[in-house]
Design a protein around this motif. Sequence first.
Motif, short mmCIF file in Angstrom:
data_model
loop_
_atom_site.label_atom_id
_atom_site.label_comp_id
_atom_site.label_asym_id
_atom_site.label_seq_id
_atom_site.Cartn_x
_atom_site.Cartn_y
_atom_site.Cartn_z
N LEU A 108 -65.23 -79.77 56.37
CA LEU A 108 -65.77 -80.85 55.56
C LEU A 108 -65.66 -80.43 54.10
O LEU A 108 -66.20 -79.40 53.70
CB LEU A 108 -67.23 -81.12 55.93
N LYS A 109 -64.98 -81.24 53.30
CA LYS A 109 -64.84 -80.97 51.87
C LYS A 109 -65.84 -81.86 51.14
O LYS A 109 -65.70 -83.08 51.13
CB LYS A 109 -63.42 -81.25 51.41
N VAL A 110 -66.85 -81.23 50.55
CA VAL A 110 -67.95 -81.95 49.93
C VAL A 110 -67.57 -82.44 48.53
O VAL A 110 -67.01 -81.70 47.73
CB VAL A 110 -69.21 -81.05 49.86
N ARG A 146 -75.21 -75.13 42.30
CA ARG A 146 -74.04 -74.49 42.94
C ARG A 146 -74.43 -73.97 44.31
O ARG A 146 -75.54 -73.49 44.50
CB ARG A 146 -73.54 -73.32 42.10
N TYR A 147 -73.48 -74.01 45.23
CA TYR A 147 -73.70 -73.52 46.58
C TYR A 147 -72.35 -73.43 47.29
O TYR A 147 -71.37 -74.03 46.85
CB TYR A 147 -74.66 -74.42 47.37
N ASP A 148 -72.33 -72.67 48.35
CA ASP A 148 -71.15 -72.58 49.21
C ASP A 148 -71.52 -73.20 50.54
O ASP A 148 -72.56 -72.89 51.11
CB ASP A 148 -70.73 -71.12 49.42
N LEU A 149 -70.65 -74.07 51.04
CA LEU A 149 -70.91 -74.76 52.29
C LEU A 149 -69.67 -74.72 53.17
O LEU A 149 -68.56 -74.98 52.70
CB LEU A 149 -71.29 -76.22 52.03
N SER A 150 -69.88 -74.35 54.42
CA SER A 150 -68.78 -74.31 55.39
C SER A 150 -69.26 -75.01 56.65
O SER A 150 -70.09 -74.48 57.39
CB SER A 150 -68.41 -72.86 55.69
N VAL A 151 -68.77 -76.25 56.86
CA VAL A 151 -69.08 -77.03 58.05
C VAL A 151 -67.77 -77.60 58.56
O VAL A 151 -66.95 -78.08 57.77
CB VAL A 151 -70.07 -78.18 57.74
N ASN A 152 -67.58 -77.55 59.86
CA ASN A 152 -66.34 -78.04 60.45
C ASN A 152 -66.59 -79.19 61.40
O ASN A 152 -67.68 -79.36 61.93
CB ASN A 152 -65.64 -76.91 61.22
N ALA A 153 -65.54 -79.96 61.61
CA ALA A 153 -65.53 -81.02 62.62
C ALA A 153 -64.54 -80.61 63.71
O ALA A 153 -63.56 -79.92 63.44
CB ALA A 153 -65.12 -82.34 62.00
N ASP A 154 -64.81 -81.06 64.93
CA ASP A 154 -63.88 -80.78 66.02
C ASP A 154 -62.70 -81.75 65.97
O ASP A 154 -62.58 -82.56 65.05
CB ASP A 154 -64.59 -80.79 67.37
N GLU A 214 -64.83 -95.09 57.08
CA GLU A 214 -63.51 -95.00 56.45
C GLU A 214 -63.15 -93.58 56.03
O GLU A 214 -62.66 -93.33 54.94
CB GLU A 214 -63.43 -95.96 55.26
N GLY A 215 -63.45 -92.62 56.91
CA GLY A 215 -63.08 -91.23 56.66
C GLY A 215 -64.04 -90.45 55.79
O GLY A 215 -63.82 -89.27 55.53
N THR A 216 -65.09 -91.08 55.30
CA THR A 216 -66.08 -90.40 54.47
C THR A 216 -67.33 -90.15 55.30
O THR A 216 -67.85 -91.05 55.94
CB THR A 216 -66.43 -91.24 53.23
N TYR A 217 -67.79 -88.91 55.27
CA TYR A 217 -69.00 -88.51 55.98
C TYR A 217 -70.15 -88.43 54.99
O TYR A 217 -69.98 -87.93 53.88
CB TYR A 217 -68.83 -87.12 56.62
N THR A 218 -71.32 -88.93 55.40
CA THR A 218 -72.54 -88.79 54.61
C THR A 218 -73.59 -88.15 55.52
O THR A 218 -73.97 -88.73 56.53
CB THR A 218 -73.03 -90.15 54.09
N VAL A 219 -74.02 -86.96 55.13
CA VAL A 219 -75.00 -86.20 55.91
C VAL A 219 -76.27 -86.13 55.09
O VAL A 219 -76.26 -85.62 53.97
CB VAL A 219 -74.49 -84.78 56.23
N THR A 220 -77.37 -86.65 55.64
CA THR A 220 -78.65 -86.61 54.94
C THR A 220 -79.68 -85.92 55.82
O THR A 220 -79.59 -85.95 57.05
CB THR A 220 -79.15 -88.03 54.59
N LYS A 261 -78.26 -84.65 50.49
CA LYS A 261 -77.27 -85.67 50.84
C LYS A 261 -75.92 -85.04 50.52
O LYS A 261 -75.66 -84.67 49.37
CB LYS A 261 -77.47 -86.94 50.01
N LEU A 262 -75.11 -84.89 51.54
CA LEU A 262 -73.78 -84.30 51.38
C LEU A 262 -72.75 -85.37 51.74
O LEU A 262 -72.77 -85.90 52.85
CB LEU A 262 -73.62 -83.08 52.27
N VAL A 263 -71.87 -85.67 50.80
CA VAL A 263 -70.83 -86.68 51.01
C VAL A 263 -69.49 -85.96 50.94
O VAL A 263 -69.24 -85.20 50.01
CB VAL A 263 -70.90 -87.79 49.94
N GLY A 264 -68.64 -86.20 51.93
CA GLY A 264 -67.34 -85.53 51.92
C GLY A 264 -66.36 -86.12 52.90
O GLY A 264 -66.67 -87.05 53.65
N THR A 265 -65.18 -85.55 52.87
CA THR A 265 -64.11 -85.94 53.79
C THR A 265 -63.60 -84.70 54.49
O THR A 265 -63.83 -83.57 54.04
CB THR A 265 -62.95 -86.61 53.01
N LEU A 266 -62.88 -84.91 55.58
CA LEU A 266 -62.34 -83.78 56.32
C LEU A 266 -61.05 -83.30 55.69
O LEU A 266 -60.19 -84.09 55.31
CB LEU A 266 -62.09 -84.16 57.79
N GLY A 267 -60.92 -81.97 55.61
CA GLY A 267 -59.71 -81.36 55.10
C GLY A 267 -58.66 -81.21 56.19
O GLY A 267 -58.86 -81.65 57.34
#
Length: 191
Positions: free
Chosen positions: A24-26, A50-58, A138-144, A176-182
């Motif tokens: 997930l690219k935030v 600032r922060y580092d985030l690493s979350v993946n989708a299957d 539409e390909g955008t993820y919103t995680v709250t 609230k993290l908004v991103g798309t999959l890389g």
Amino acid sequence: MPPLRLVATLLLLPLAALAADRPLKVDRARSFIDVDVQATLHSFTGHLDRYDLSVNADESGKLKGGGLFAFKFADLRTGNPERDAAMLAWLGGGAPAGRFELGTLALTPDGQGQASGRLTFHGATHLIEFAVNVAQAEGTYTVTGEATIDYRHWGLKILRKALLVKVDPNVTVRFKLVGTLGAPVVPDTAK
């Protein structure tokens, strides 16, 4: 590499790409991580810049556990430099950091669910659980989500100042993290 093994590897590469995790690219301009603090005379909110985030989708696009969120407390800004410096001193000085290791992310089909994992800072690690919502359009993820933690569990004393101000030990982290999959990350199968 023997020719048969090379041919088999080349034929299986497209299948491996389909089964690979996608990070997930935030979009940091559309995302936030805030910490709400209640105090005797007034309340305030710190914003993590600032922060580092690493979350993946299957392979199906479903976000999964096993992610990592890391930050430095110096990047948590309240809008008051004196208060920010006092927070760092209260944490023991130096360059205090924290990390959250996402263990489980359990979601219902509508995206509501529960996250649990280990939060580490100030030399202690504890399990926390909190409600989350994951929406995809539409390909955008919103995680709250929102988690309330009692900082005393991490060995910190209740913060008091001038006998007038007391900081409530329960702080609320809202995000609230908004991103798309890389692009898919293909695992190294050469080992």
